[in-house]
Design a protein around this motif. Sequence first.
Motif, PDB file in Angstrom:
ATOM      1  N   GLY A  96       0.818  -1.211   0.000  1.00  0.00           N
ATOM      2  CA  GLY A  96       0.000   0.000   0.000  1.00  0.00           C
ATOM      3  C   GLY A  96       0.851   1.261   0.000  1.00  0.00           C
ATOM      4  O   GLY A  96       0.523   2.250  -0.672  1.00  0.00           O
ATOM      5  N   GLN A 100       1.574   4.082  -3.455  1.00  0.00           N
ATOM      6  CA  GLN A 100       1.309   5.516  -3.343  1.00  0.00           C
ATOM      7  C   GLN A 100       2.555   6.378  -3.564  1.00  0.00           C
ATOM      8  O   GLN A 100       2.473   7.607  -3.560  1.00  0.00           O
ATOM      9  N   GLN A 112      -2.092   8.870   3.898  1.00  0.00           N
ATOM     10  CA  GLN A 112      -1.639   7.828   2.969  1.00  0.00           C
ATOM     11  C   GLN A 112      -1.224   6.564   3.718  1.00  0.00           C
ATOM     12  O   GLN A 112      -1.481   5.449   3.253  1.00  0.00           O
ATOM     13  N   ALA A 115      -4.377   4.770   4.612  1.00  0.00           N
ATOM     14  CA  ALA A 115      -4.910   4.051   3.452  1.00  0.00           C
ATOM     15  C   ALA A 115      -4.131   2.762   3.202  1.00  0.00           C
ATOM     16  O   ALA A 115      -4.711   1.717   2.888  1.00  0.00           O
ATOM     17  N   MET A 118      -5.286   0.236   5.679  1.00  0.00           N
ATOM     18  CA  MET A 118      -6.598  -0.333   5.336  1.00  0.00           C
ATOM     19  C   MET A 118      -6.459  -1.432   4.284  1.00  0.00           C
ATOM     20  O   MET A 118      -7.158  -2.444   4.346  1.00  0.00           O
ATOM     21  N   GLY A 184      -5.880   0.446   9.412  1.00  0.00           N
ATOM     22  CA  GLY A 184      -5.450   1.786   9.033  1.00  0.00           C
ATOM     23  C   GLY A 184      -4.976   2.566  10.246  1.00  0.00           C
ATOM     24  O   GLY A 184      -3.910   3.203  10.227  1.00  0.00           O
TER      25      GLY A 184
END
Length: 301
Positions: A96, A100, A112, A115, A118, A184
């Motif tokens: 993740g 990004q 970020q 996220a 998550m 998250g």
Amino acid sequence: MAEQPQPISPVKNFFAGGFGGVCLVFVGHPLDTIKVRLQTQPKPQPGQPPLYSGTFDCFRKTLVGEGVRGLYRGMAAPIVGVTPMFAVCFFGFGLGKRLQQRKPDDVLTYPQLFAAGMLSGVFTTVIMAPGERIKCLLQIQAATGETKYSGSLDCAKQLYREAGIRGVYKGTVLTLMRDVPASGMYFMTYEWLKNILTPEGKSVSELSVPRILFAGGLAGIFNWAVAIPPDVLKSRFQTAPPGKYPNGFRDVLRELIREEGVASLYKGFTAVMIRAFPANAACFLGFEVAMKFLNWVAPGL
């Protein structure tokens, strides 16, 4: 902004996360047993006291009635599942973060990082849901005195025989509802605390063991502050007889609120919070130690 001192390696996260997960289970399983028994104890009859008056009463009765082994009841399922589950969890977080980044040295913001956390919660549900189902059934079985399942493998076989793969994965939606936002919060809090606790002029990779333990433990508390209500619903739903809740978690929620009030969504709160700090401190310390070892033996991985 959060600091990432070196390129992110999801592969290293995978292996280090697996080791961290094993550390978490060994430290945290006894209080997880207490938590599940508190969350799933039957409603007492009018005029009768509850089976357990609280966390310490449940701990005492379990220890007296079943010994230390009772506190580790059902641990085989999370041990077997936790290594790949935490490996996938930390891999998902690493992936993740990587997705990004436009450049390998990009520093991610805290939203970020949330996220990315998550995403890790989505990844882990495939492994987490059946392991949690089996663990909860074995934990409450010992408390009720019944012996329907001889162990984790027998429990999995019986669930599959009775209801197929859907029986094994019962409670998956609730597991997602618990783990996606909680993961998250978990990773974002840990990264935030590491940055706060890093002395000026030092790198986060040089953080001392006590500070890693503090950051990891507090991240676990923030994680469970978000996760407890859906976790209560999940425990009830996964241990209920077939057909009791035809509309899923909505029926569980309505029954709990109607019969026991909103406070019932925080059943096992004390046990969860007592467990959360040491278990997650051990997890993140295990992860950081394993990452340093992997950076040493396989710097290019």
